[in-house]
Design a protein around this motif. Structure first.
Motif, PDB file in Angstrom:
ATOM      1  N   ARG A 204      38.731  48.233  77.064  1.00  0.00           N
ATOM      2  CA  ARG A 204      39.189  48.932  75.843  1.00  0.00           C
ATOM      3  C   ARG A 204      38.841  50.419  75.938  1.00  0.00           C
ATOM      4  O   ARG A 204      39.632  51.287  75.608  1.00  0.00           O
ATOM      5  CB  ARG A 204      38.508  48.302  74.621  1.00  0.00           C
ATOM      6  CG  ARG A 204      39.169  48.621  73.296  1.00  0.00           C
ATOM      7  CD  ARG A 204      38.941  47.519  72.245  1.00  0.00           C
ATOM      8  NE  ARG A 204      37.546  47.079  72.226  1.00  0.00           N
ATOM      9  CZ  ARG A 204      36.591  47.685  71.522  1.00  0.00           C
ATOM     10  NH1 ARG A 204      36.902  48.783  70.838  1.00  0.00           N
ATOM     11  NH2 ARG A 204      35.352  47.239  71.494  1.00  0.00           N
TER      12      ARG A 204
ATOM     13  N   ARG B 198      41.321  52.123  78.170  1.00  0.00           N
ATOM     14  CA  ARG B 198      42.646  52.326  77.517  1.00  0.00           C
ATOM     15  C   ARG B 198      42.542  53.469  76.507  1.00  0.00           C
ATOM     16  O   ARG B 198      43.368  54.368  76.459  1.00  0.00           O
ATOM     17  CB  ARG B 198      43.063  51.035  76.797  1.00  0.00           C
ATOM     18  CG  ARG B 198      43.851  50.043  77.665  1.00  0.00           C
ATOM     19  CD  ARG B 198      44.612  49.033  76.796  1.00  0.00           C
ATOM     20  NE  ARG B 198      43.687  48.364  75.863  1.00  0.00           N
ATOM     21  CZ  ARG B 198      42.948  47.310  76.232  1.00  0.00           C
ATOM     22  NH1 ARG B 198      43.014  46.870  77.479  1.00  0.00           N
ATOM     23  NH2 ARG B 198      42.127  46.720  75.375  1.00  0.00           N
ATOM     24  N   LYS B 199      41.455  53.460  75.711  1.00  0.00           N
ATOM     25  CA  LYS B 199      41.336  54.476  74.646  1.00  0.00           C
ATOM     26  C   LYS B 199      41.301  55.873  75.262  1.00  0.00           C
ATOM     27  O   LYS B 199      41.943  56.790  74.763  1.00  0.00           O
ATOM     28  CB  LYS B 199      40.040  54.214  73.852  1.00  0.00           C
ATOM     29  CG  LYS B 199      39.751  55.199  72.733  1.00  0.00           C
ATOM     30  CD  LYS B 199      39.430  54.494  71.430  1.00  0.00           C
ATOM     31  CE  LYS B 199      39.373  55.433  70.226  1.00  0.00           C
ATOM     32  NZ  LYS B 199      39.370  56.862  70.516  1.00  0.00           N
TER      33      LYS B 199
ATOM     34  N   GLU C  23      44.658  56.956  76.367  1.00  0.00           N
ATOM     35  CA  GLU C  23      45.489  57.284  75.201  1.00  0.00           C
ATOM     36  C   GLU C  23      45.133  58.673  74.661  1.00  0.00           C
ATOM     37  O   GLU C  23      45.996  59.514  74.433  1.00  0.00           O
ATOM     38  CB  GLU C  23      45.174  56.200  74.160  1.00  0.00           C
ATOM     39  CG  GLU C  23      45.977  56.163  72.908  1.00  0.00           C
ATOM     40  CD  GLU C  23      45.239  55.217  71.920  1.00  0.00           C
ATOM     41  OE1 GLU C  23      44.786  55.709  70.896  1.00  0.00           O
ATOM     42  OE2 GLU C  23      45.057  54.018  72.272  1.00  0.00           O
ATOM     43  N   VAL C  24      43.810  58.953  74.530  1.00  0.00           N
ATOM     44  CA  VAL C  24      43.387  60.255  73.983  1.00  0.00           C
ATOM     45  C   VAL C  24      43.833  61.362  74.930  1.00  0.00           C
ATOM     46  O   VAL C  24      44.336  62.401  74.504  1.00  0.00           O
ATOM     47  CB  VAL C  24      41.842  60.287  73.813  1.00  0.00           C
ATOM     48  CG1 VAL C  24      41.365  61.698  73.498  1.00  0.00           C
ATOM     49  CG2 VAL C  24      41.435  59.325  72.724  1.00  0.00           C
TER      50      VAL C  24
ATOM     51  N   GLN D 117      33.668  56.170  76.885  1.00  0.00           N
ATOM     52  CA  GLN D 117      33.682  56.359  75.419  1.00  0.00           C
ATOM     53  C   GLN D 117      33.274  57.786  75.062  1.00  0.00           C
ATOM     54  O   GLN D 117      33.898  58.440  74.221  1.00  0.00           O
ATOM     55  CB  GLN D 117      32.730  55.353  74.763  1.00  0.00           C
ATOM     56  CG  GLN D 117      33.298  53.945  74.683  1.00  0.00           C
ATOM     57  CD  GLN D 117      32.223  52.915  74.336  1.00  0.00           C
ATOM     58  OE1 GLN D 117      31.019  53.210  74.391  1.00  0.00           O
ATOM     59  NE2 GLN D 117      32.665  51.727  73.985  1.00  0.00           N
TER      60      GLN D 117
ATOM     61  N   ALA E 243      36.060  60.181  75.814  1.00  0.00           N
ATOM     62  CA  ALA E 243      37.148  60.070  74.824  1.00  0.00           C
ATOM     63  C   ALA E 243      36.726  60.773  73.535  1.00  0.00           C
ATOM     64  O   ALA E 243      37.494  61.531  72.941  1.00  0.00           O
ATOM     65  CB  ALA E 243      37.446  58.601  74.554  1.00  0.00           C
ATOM     66  N   ARG E 244      35.450  60.570  73.148  1.00  0.00           N
ATOM     67  CA  ARG E 244      34.996  61.185  71.886  1.00  0.00           C
ATOM     68  C   ARG E 244      34.987  62.706  72.014  1.00  0.00           C
ATOM     69  O   ARG E 244      35.447  63.421  71.136  1.00  0.00           O
ATOM     70  CB  ARG E 244      33.586  60.685  71.560  1.00  0.00           C
ATOM     71  CG  ARG E 244      33.299  60.684  70.056  1.00  0.00           C
ATOM     72  CD  ARG E 244      31.904  60.204  69.702  1.00  0.00           C
ATOM     73  NE  ARG E 244      31.406  59.118  70.541  1.00  0.00           N
ATOM     74  CZ  ARG E 244      30.219  59.174  71.178  1.00  0.00           C
ATOM     75  NH1 ARG E 244      29.502  60.279  71.115  1.00  0.00           N
ATOM     76  NH2 ARG E 244      29.780  58.158  71.875  1.00  0.00           N
TER      77      ARG E 244
END
Lengths: 205, 65, 239, 221
Positions: free
Chosen positions: B39, B42-43, B46-47, C225, C228-229
């Motif tokens: 996940r 993928r995120k 996408e960003v 993560q 991305a953030r």
């Protein structure tokens, strides 16, 4: 007042929680001068003051504090020259105004007799024995001003000092600042409402 | 074959739950870690896509894997 | 230094390594499980000895994980290494999992021998306290919003914990001798028969490999993560 | 030195004033000990056997109750910034606060404990051991608690986190403390008090430095 000639910052950057608050900020402040730091909320005014005070490490850039021949590098050493007036007034509700000032006088090592004079100066002598929980916000800010004057530090760092002060309070602050500058002190003021003080301006993006 | 004996053994009532709990715990950790890993990948993709689209084409190649 | 430069190298290095590590874990587990099932029942404990093959490795890895956590915290504190913080943060939940498994399988092993699910035996009690050390670490990390401050505060707690661990271990042993009734069959006391050593070591290898595989996966997840953030916050890439 | 004494005096005055933590801790300690027989039953022999443990655990909980505001109150109202800029180092500040906390919480608890021990029918032989063990143990509780609370100073409701973080670290103190009292009931000397003294002897001098490091990192981020 320990002699302090100049405070100079070059290419200062501050990172808090992974976010770059500001980048390559420079300023020079000589004896008897003041600098007003302006900028929108979140532009890092408070962070800059905390960085100058040594509470915050600079992500990059250098900051010199020189007095006479000595240059102070170590940031905790620099802290000993700082008169700090933060957002919060650091006032304990259970202590009386006089007790609070006597405590800070002993903590900073200044003479306790000047407590009554400091209270007198900010017009709080009547509330000397009143527990601080009964003081209004304006009176608490005046008490913080009395403490600032009491600690006799050369470099004043004021964070939004005008907040919570009424008209007389504002004029009291300005006169005290002019006195401080006249005796060779320095001052850095972070504020976003206008302050009529002959001082250089530093705009934070 | 030792396997049937194992299940019929006197203490089977303890050996099985022990292996069961371990399988559940380790299996669960593997699945959870793998799922969040996919996940996150993928995120990020996408960003990165929305990021390069929303800015002028001169966007520096954020071509990390 | 660009905060995420270093993890980029970790991402590049760990990508090809991951499948090999996962494969090795699978092989070790397959071999270990087969040997555990094939081993003859113990003359005294019967089949419950098979629980040892999943209890002891879990306990070893639980302690090794806390050592790893403390080491990563030390590195993170000393030279502000962002990767070390990520490693320490992701090692904690895994360590807690292995400690919990050790406790559960330990109590299931104890039931047929001691007649109770929980026995205030020195080792089990120390493991319960180790579990609380993990919970405290994870809770502290989640309680502090600011990422870097959370990393440092948790690192200090981990170091204080690892220094206290031997003292806790000693005080619990001292305490059990104070309260120990009759001498119950000490688990793992008698010399482990050779035939049980092989499954034990292979399972231990499997558990350790699994720990590092999951750790690598979770570290990669954390870095993805964070990236991305940062991008979403209009971070460095967005200029 | 006078800065250290100034902070110590201020903290003691704050704790002693109304709403201060001294009375709070004593009240909580007494409440837990009196509530217990109501729950467990008043049968003397039963109470006597658990008295040592109950007194010790109630003392630890009472300490934790007042520990979470040790640094947080000053952090929230800006005093901690002024302390960091004062001639007194953060280590000195942490040391003064630990000592003030012990004087206003640990010591009064120890003095009150024999009185409450009577409620629990603690055998007479155990009273000296109870006093000595609490006297040696409570400084260690304040010291370790200070480190934990310094870590959670920026956490909004850090007080809830404190027991979870501190529990494993305080087990040696409770084990040796209660163990000493238990042993003294049947006249034994099991050396628990020496371990307790050694534990306190190690944690007390180190904790101001660890607490200061935690404060420094929380101030500077």
């Amino acid at each position: 007042m320990t002699p302090l000639d100049c405070v100079e910052g070059k290419g200062l950057a501050c990172v808090r929680g992974g976010r770059t608050v500001f980048r390559d900020v420079g300023f020079r402040l000589a004896r008897g001068e003041a600098l007003v730091v302006e900028g929108p909320n979140g532009s890092g005014k408070t962070s800059l003051l905390r960085l100058v005070a040594g509470l915050l490490p600079a992500a990059s850039g250098t900051l010199w504090v020189s007095g006479g021949d000595i240059v102070i590098e170590e940031r905790e050493e620099r802290g000993k020259l700082i008169g700090w007036l933060g957002h919060h007034d650091a006032v304990k509700p259970q202590l009386t105004a006089a007790e609070l000032l006597r405590f800070f006088a002993r903590l900073q090592g200044t003479r306790a007799q000047s407590v009554t004079a400091a209270l007198e100066r900010v017009g709080l002598s009547c509330a000397a024995d009143l527990p601080c929980q009964y003081l209004s916000a304006g009176q608490k800010k005046r008490l913080a001003l009395a403490r600032l004057k009491l600690c006799g530090r050369p470099l004043w760092l004021l964070d939004e000092p005008l907040a919570a002060l009424d008209a007389d309070g504002k004029s009291l602050l300005l006169t005290m600042m002019r006195e401080h500058l006249a005796t060779g002190g320095l001052a850095l003021v972070a504020t976003h409402d206008p302050i009529d003080l002959e001082a250089a301006r530093l705009q934070l993006a | 074959m030792p396997a049937e004996y194992l299940f019929a053994g006197k203490y089977a009532a303890f050996v099985l739950p022990a292996y069961g709990v371990t399988a559940l715990g380790l299996g669960g950790a593997i699945m959870l870690s793998w799922h969040t890993y996919r996940r996150a990948g993928r995120k990020l993709a996408e960003v990165e896509k929305t990021n390069t689209l929303s800015r002028a084409p001169d966007a520096s190649g954020a071509a990390e894997d | 230094m660009f905060a995420y430069a270093n993890p980029k190298r970790f991402m590049e290095v760990s990508a090809p390594l991951l499948p090999w590590l996962a494969g090795a874990t699978a092989v070790a587990f397959a071999a270990g499980l087969y040997l555990s099932v094939a081993a003859p029942p113990d003359y005294q404990q019967g089949d419950t000895v098979r629980i040892m093959f999943i209890h002891v490795p879990a306990a070893w890895v639980a302690m090794m994980a806390y050592g790893f956590l403390a080491l990563a915290s030390l590195i993170g504190l000393i030279n502000r290494h962002p990767l070390a913080d990520v490693a320490a943060k992701q090692a904690a939940p895994l360590g807690a999992l292995f400690t919990a498994l050790a406790l559960i399988t330990g109590s299931l092993w104890g039931r047929p021998m001691w007649g109770t699910y929980w026995e205030w035996d020195g080792r089990l009690t120390s493991f319960l306290l180790l579990f609380f050390l993990y919970l405290g670490y994870i809770a502290l990390w989640n309680a502090i919003e600011n990422e870097t401050r959370a990393a440092r505060a948790a690192a200090i707690l981990a170091l204080v914990g690892v220094v206290n661990l031997p003292i806790i271990q000693f005080s619990v042993q001292w305490w059990t001798t104070l309260h120990q009734g009759e001498s119950i069959l000490r688990r793992g006391g008698p010399l482990i028969a050779a035939v049980y050593l092989w499954p034990l070591f292979i399972m231990a290898a499997g558990y350790t490999l699994l720990f590092f595989t999951l750790l690598m996966v979770r570290m990669r997840t954390e870095i993805l993560q964070r990236r991305a953030r940062t991008l979403a916050m209009g971070g460095p890439n967005a200029g | 030195m006078s800065a250290f004494a100034a902070l110590l005096a201020r903290d003691i005055r704050l704790a002693a004033r109304a709403g201060g933590s001294a009375m709070l801790a004593l009240g909580f300690f007494a409440a837990v000990v009196t509530l217990l027989p109501l729950g467990i039953g008043s049968e003397a022999r039963l109470l006597a056997s658990i008295a040592a443990g109950v007194l010790w655990i109630a003392a630890v909980l009472a300490n934790l109750l007042t520990l979470d505001r040790l640094f947080q109150a000053d952090y929230e109202d800006g005093s901690l910034d002024l302390f960091a800029l004062s001639p007194l180092s953060l280590e000195g500040i942490a040391g003064a606060k630990i000592m003030a906390h012990w004087l206003t919480t640990g010591l009064p608890l120890t003095i009150l404990s024999p009185l409450l021990a009577v409620l629990l029918h603690l055998p007479a032989a155990a009273y000296p051991a109870l006093l000595v063990s609490l006297l040696t143990g409570t400084p260690a509780i304040s010291a370790i608690g200070a480190v934990a609370t310094a870590l959670t100073v920026t956490v909004r409701r850090g007080g809830l986190l404190l027991p979870l973080i501190v529990l494993p670290l305080l087990t040696p103190v409770v084990i040796f403390g209660a163990g000493t009292v238990l042993a003294s009931i049947d006249g034994l000397q099991n050396g628990g008090i020496w371990f307790l003294a050694a534990f306190a002897g190690v944690t007390l001098p180190l904790s101001p430095f660890v607490a200061a490091a935690a404060l420094r990192l929380n101030l500077s981020e």
